[in-house]
Scaffold this active site. Structure first.
Site, short mmCIF file in Angstrom:
data_model
loop_
_atom_site.label_atom_id
_atom_site.label_comp_id
_atom_site.label_asym_id
_atom_site.label_seq_id
_atom_site.Cartn_x
_atom_site.Cartn_y
_atom_site.Cartn_z
N HIS A 221 43.19 43.87 33.55
CA HIS A 221 42.05 43.10 33.06
C HIS A 221 42.39 42.59 31.68
O HIS A 221 42.87 43.35 30.84
CB HIS A 221 40.79 43.98 33.02
CG HIS A 221 39.55 43.18 32.83
ND1 HIS A 221 39.23 42.59 31.63
CD2 HIS A 221 38.55 42.85 33.69
CE1 HIS A 221 38.09 41.93 31.77
NE2 HIS A 221 37.65 42.07 33.02
N GLU B 202 33.57 40.14 31.65
CA GLU B 202 33.84 38.73 31.84
C GLU B 202 32.59 37.89 31.59
O GLU B 202 32.66 36.70 31.35
CB GLU B 202 34.29 38.54 33.29
CG GLU B 202 35.29 37.47 33.46
CD GLU B 202 36.15 37.75 34.69
OE1 GLU B 202 36.56 38.91 34.87
OE2 GLU B 202 36.39 36.81 35.44
N ARG C 168 32.73 35.91 28.35
CA ARG C 168 33.41 34.60 28.46
C ARG C 168 32.58 33.66 29.34
O ARG C 168 32.38 32.50 29.01
CB ARG C 168 34.81 34.76 29.04
CG ARG C 168 35.85 35.17 28.00
CD ARG C 168 37.18 35.49 28.64
NE ARG C 168 37.13 36.75 29.36
CZ ARG C 168 37.81 37.01 30.47
NH1 ARG C 168 38.61 36.10 31.00
NH2 ARG C 168 37.71 38.18 31.06
N ARG D 114 42.03 36.65 36.25
CA ARG D 114 42.39 37.75 35.35
C ARG D 114 43.89 37.86 35.12
O ARG D 114 44.34 38.11 34.01
CB ARG D 114 41.87 39.05 35.93
CG ARG D 114 40.38 39.11 35.88
CD ARG D 114 39.83 40.28 36.61
NE ARG D 114 38.40 40.31 36.37
CZ ARG D 114 37.60 41.25 36.83
NH1 ARG D 114 38.07 42.22 37.57
NH2 ARG D 114 36.33 41.22 36.55
N HIS E 1 43.23 47.79 35.64
CA HIS E 1 41.81 47.69 35.95
C HIS E 1 41.45 47.91 37.40
O HIS E 1 40.45 48.53 37.72
CB HIS E 1 41.33 46.30 35.51
CG HIS E 1 39.87 46.09 35.70
ND1 HIS E 1 38.94 46.98 35.18
CD2 HIS E 1 39.16 45.14 36.34
CE1 HIS E 1 37.73 46.56 35.50
NE2 HIS E 1 37.83 45.44 36.21
N HIS E 2 42.25 47.39 38.29
CA HIS E 2 41.85 47.45 39.69
C HIS E 2 43.10 47.51 40.55
O HIS E 2 44.09 46.83 40.27
CB HIS E 2 41.03 46.20 40.05
CG HIS E 2 40.38 46.28 41.40
ND1 HIS E 2 39.09 46.71 41.57
CD2 HIS E 2 40.85 46.00 42.63
CE1 HIS E 2 38.77 46.68 42.87
NE2 HIS E 2 39.83 46.24 43.53
N ARG F 45 42.01 40.35 42.24
CA ARG F 45 40.58 40.40 42.57
C ARG F 45 39.77 39.60 41.56
O ARG F 45 39.97 39.69 40.36
CB ARG F 45 40.07 41.84 42.57
CG ARG F 45 38.60 41.92 42.88
CD ARG F 45 38.07 43.30 42.84
NE ARG F 45 38.21 43.93 41.54
CZ ARG F 45 37.42 43.68 40.50
NH1 ARG F 45 36.44 42.80 40.58
NH2 ARG F 45 37.61 44.32 39.37
#
Ligand code: ADP
Length: 928
Positions: free
Chosen positions: A721, A734, A737, A758, A861-862, A901
């Site tokens: 991220h 997010e 932004r 991302r 992050h993921h 993602r």
């Protein structure tokens, strides 16, 4: 009679008036009267709104003379000036087609001197109520008793003038009329006291004068009902037989109805606790068919919320039902039930005005208590006090958890606990939350998370100990208590959605969670939930399409997504949004995230972070359904023999291993971002990166399934991220932004399109010499994003009173930063970004002071990869064959997001596939 017909079947009183159906609003104290007992306007609206559909509304008790008010804010009918206000209530009720009945009373010895200007309250005898600190009343003189009867008559007269269809004589709740009948409070030896016959005289005299007044006013059809408390705890006190005796006498003189005063319609004796027979059953058995009382309709009250309650209460023998708390929560209760809705007694703290609830009632314990009532059904405890230790960091204390057989009745700190003030407040708040929810699984207190979790754990331990004790006492094999249809592993969004859906489809469900808290990584989700073609988009005029959502997700995922899973995802997204709304988790505000071309990220109306909102909403739903959660319990191995699930081996908080039996398993254990070894194994270049994830994101579910032959996909697709605050590893959403913020390098310059996906934004940050950047925004962005306040509160934000100040504090060049903003703002005005090609979230110029900046760099992050599943969420092996009885949902699954993602797609994924897994597993169990 079919209970549905009770919503429409009329009941005619012998004197002529007709109730259009069998459901009434119960008289409930609102404490909302003016200081002199007159009626405020909001009370008129409160009653008017609630009269819709019902046969009648019985308006809360009104005191008949100045010494009568038994609580602050009581309504009065003690002089003619009260008539116009009460008339407004009667009119508002009757305009809805309901009958308006008014309860009349005198508090007697239950009145506190401060409510009557310091005077001594009056009663039949100078005997105080049997409670600590009760005032000793003054015994009424004989002529005062005559005067009081006249005052009851005056009250009836005023009720008639105000336009009411009837009165209910309040002979219950230990108020004056009951005090005359009670051998505890009435020790008189004149004509008003002595044996039962003499003690009946006052209630009978009040009934007589009510009849006289109605006749005098030529209101022959005026309804006169009587409310009674069937028994008294006091010794000597009123017995149920005494009550029947009095009611027979009243009925002989003419009564339109009798109204039980009970906490629950099915209540049995409060004196003979060994006799479980409901009092209504005893009532029906005791009354001879030919007696006048047998002809009098009976109202039941307490616990009437849903269709089933209505049905059972009528079957038990009541003719009419008075609905209390459900009418407070649902002003349109009748319509909702008539339309087949199932209701739960819950109100959100923002609903007071919409529900037309007067402020004093809102703060009345009734409103809290109503929440507890429904949630107490189901779990079995051995009643008693359980001692537990609470340990968190420096905090070490002992608590007593007091349990009744079906609920938590109190949580107390042991007196020797040495405490600081901070924790006392946390404790009190949590205690209230737990008592209200009747569950330890409540939201933690902000700023005291560790302590909250320790307390929650101690209470949950007390519950499980007492359930074990209950099992031992009842001769139940404890292992049989742990025999489930479906075990859900993991309590993130996917697990909770799966558990609730499986439960609602009839499965017996348990959730197993390795951490001491519920919520997994989902609780950290900030931005929202993506879905296209939703009703909220429609309401805002956003024209979106599932096809476009599909295409953009596919593009964002670098065309690596599994097309079938993605199709399923996109297709089911709007239904998932609707399902959440049905569970009172409304995501009605919409924003945008990187990689999407349109506002389709659904979030709470107050724009707060989605994770906490979602988890606390789901936890409320768990509590309502009494779905069991085993915290601090790690799933170790799925017992899988001959292609069949038999259970799950778990290790509990004491390190003990045991087998929970089950027919189906749903694995919702999340991703592996917090498993550094696993991350480095698949992506060596990510060594040393911080992670935004919680500690439980270790990928253990993947390993568990691999042992059974499950295949995996895309394991090396790990998302970093772009905007993670490095000291706290806190993710900067997010939505900042998306709300209009920009990214700026240490040189004070923008360097990329901030709304790119991302992976791209992260790569650009890593390419900067300092490998970090500043996210810069202004007051407008802050004001519209609650998450920003959270970052401010956590001390992650640098704040400047103007651009130069911000530049100075962040070590940037003031002129450069100022130029950067000016150029960006020009672009916003023209809705274009010639420098970097940003096309979305050009919301408004960044020009409103103060200005803010947060230093960020990318973090793990993921994990997009995971086990393979079918479009029905069945776990698949290497040959694409399902492992029978095993489903998976959420981040543990690979394939949906491809190589990257999109923000807002994880929450959508967990809810969509969580629901699907829950549904499939429950149906599979049903099919046997
Ligand atoms: P998702 O977003 O897919 O729902 P989350 O990370 O929010 O995933 O939740 C997954 C939950 O599963 C976490 O709370 C985690 O602690 C829990 N969990 C992970 N592995 C196990 C395990 N072996 N046993 C029990 N719970 C587990």
């Amino acid at each position: 009679m079919d209970s549905k017909h009770l919503f429409t079947t009329a009941l005619s009183f012998s004197k002529g008036k007709t109730l259009k159906n069998r459901l009434l609003m119960a008289p409930m104290t609102t404490c909302s009267g003016f200081h002199d007992g007159s009626v405020p306007q909001d009370l008129v609206e409160y009653y008017g709104k609630r009269a819709q559909g019902l046969g009648a509304v019985i308006v809360e008790c009104c005191f008949i003379e100045p010494l009568g008010p038994a609580f602050p804010g009581a309504l009065g009918i003690d002089n003619d000036k009260k008539i116009p206000g009460l008339a407004r209530i009667a009119t508002a009720i009757k305009q809805q087609g309901a009958l308006a009945i008014l309860q009349i009373y005198h508090g007697g010895r239950m009145v506190e001197p401060e409510l009557i200007g310091g005077k001594t309250p009056v009663a039949p005898s100078a005997v105080a109520a049997a409670r600590e600190g009760a005032t000793v009343p003054r015994a009424l003189e004989a002529q005062e008793i005559d005067a009081l009867i006249t005052k009851f008559g005056d009250a009836v007269n005023r009720a008639i003038k105000a336009g009411f269809d009837g009165v209910e004589i309040h002979g219950a709740n230990t108020y004056l009329i009951q005090q005359f009948f009670s051998p505890h409070s009435n020790r008189r030896d004149d004509q008003w006291g002595g044996d039962r016959e003499k003690r009946s005289r006052f209630p009978l005299a009040v009934l007589d004068i009510a009849h006289q007044m109605a006749n005098r006013a030529e209101a022959e059809d005026f309804i006169i009902g009587y409310r009674f408390s069937p028994e008294e705890m006091e010794k000597p006190g009123i017995t149920f037989e005494d009550s029947l005796y009095l009611l027979e006498k009243l009925a002989e003189r003419g009564l339109d109805y009798v109204h039980f005063s009970l906490g629950h319609w099915s209540r049995s004796s409060i004196i003979d606790l060994k006799d479980p027979t409901p009092l209504i059953t005893r009532y029906r058995q005791a009354i001879a068919a030919h007696s006048p009382l047998a002809q009098v309709p009976v109202i039941g009250v307490g616990g009437i919320v849903n269709q089933l309650d209505v049905e059972q209460a009528f079957t038990a023998g009541y003719d009419l039902l008075a609905v209390g708390k459900a009418c407070i929560v649902y002003p349109d209760w009748w319509q909702r039930l008539n339309a087949g809705e199932t209701l739960s007694l819950e109100m959100s703290s923002t609903e007071r005005e919409a529900l037309c609830i007067p402020e004093p009632l809102w703060h009345f314990s009734l409103v809290d208590a109503m929440i507890r009532d429904v949630q107490s059904v189901g779990k079995k405890f051995k009643a008693g006090v359980y001692h537990e230790k609470v340990e968190a960091e420096a905090l070490k204390l002992n608590i007593d958890v007091q349990l009744d057989t079906d609920r938590i009745t109190d949580i107390r700190l042991q007196p020797d606990s040495c405490l600081d003030v901070d924790f006392t407040e946390t404790f009190e708040q949590l205690r209230t939350r737990m008592l209200v929810a009747n569950s330890p699984y409540v939201d933690a207190i902000a700023g005291a998370t560790t302590q909250s979790e320790a307390l929650k754990k101690a209470v949950s331990r007390a519950l499980s100990t007492s359930t074990k004790h209950w099992a031992e006492d009842s001769g139940v094999d404890p292992a049989s208590l742990e025999n489930y249809d479906v075990i859900v592993i993991g309590s993130g969004g996917a697990g909770l959605a799966a558990a609730i859906n499986a439960h609602d489809l009839g499965a017996r469900v348990v959730i197993v969670e390795r951490m001491p808290t519920i919520g997994g990584n989902t609780i950290k989700a900030s931005v929202g939930m993506n879905a296209a073609e939703t009703r909220y988009q429609q309401a805002k005029g956003i024209i979106d399409s599932k096809a476009r959502f599909y295409e953009e997700t596919l593009k964002g995922g670098k065309f690596k997504n599994n097309p079938d899973l993605l199709q399923q995802f996109v297709e089911r997204a709007p239904d998932a949004i609707d399902w959440l709304a049905k569970q009172q988790i409304v995501l009605s505000d919409i924003t945008i995230t990187g990689g999407m071309s349109i506002d389709r990220t659904h979030r709470p109306a107050d724009r707060s972070a989605v994770g906490g909102f979602l988890i606390s909403g789901l936890v409320k739903n768990l509590n309502q359904r009494n779905i069991e959660v085993l915290l601090d319990t790690k799933a170790e191995e799925i017992a899988y023999q001959n292609g069949k699930v038999t259970g799950l081996t778990v290790v509990d908080e004491y390190g003990e291993s045991r087998l929970l039996q089950a027919k189906a398993i749903i694995v919702a254990t999340g991703g592996f971002s917090a498993n550094t070894k696993m991350v480095e194994h698949y992506r060596p270049e990510l060594t040393g990166f911080v992670t935004t994830n919680h500690k439980g994101a270790t990928g253990s579910g993947i390993t568990l399934l691999q042992h059974l032959g499950a295949a995996t996909v895309d394991m090396a697709e790990i998302q970093i991220h772009p905007t993670v605050e490095q000291k706290s590893a806190y993710l900067i959403s997010e939505s900042i932004r998306g709300g209009g913020a920009i990214l700026v390098s240490q040189a004070g310059e923008r360097f990329c399109n901030e709304m790119e996906t991302r992976d791209k934004v992260s790569a650009q940050i890593i390419a900067l010499p300092e490998k970090s950047a500043w996210i810069v925004f202004d007051e407008q962005v802050r004001a519209q994003n609650k998450a920003a306040d959270e970052y401010l509160a956590k001390g992650l934000v640098v704040q400047g009173k103007d651009v130069a100040d911000l530049a100075q504090q962040t070590g940037m060049d003031a002129a450069t930063l100022s130029n950067t903003l000016a150029t960006f703002n020009q672009g916003v005005a023209q809705q274009q970004d010639p420098q970097f090609g940003r096309t979305t979230a050009l919301r408004h110029p960044l020009e409103n002071a103060p200005f803010y900046a947060i230093k960020i760099a990318p973090g793990v992050h993921h994990t997009m990869g995971g086990v393979t599943i079918s479009t029905q969420a069945q776990v698949l092996d290497a040959k694409h064959q399902p492992l029978a009885g095993i489903w998976a949902a959420g981040e543990v699954v690979g394939g949906i997001h491809g190589a990257n993602r999109i923000g807002g797609n994880a929450v959508a994924d967990i809810i969509i596939f969580g629901l699907l897994a829950g549904e499939q597993a429950a149906n599979w169990v049903k099919r046997g």
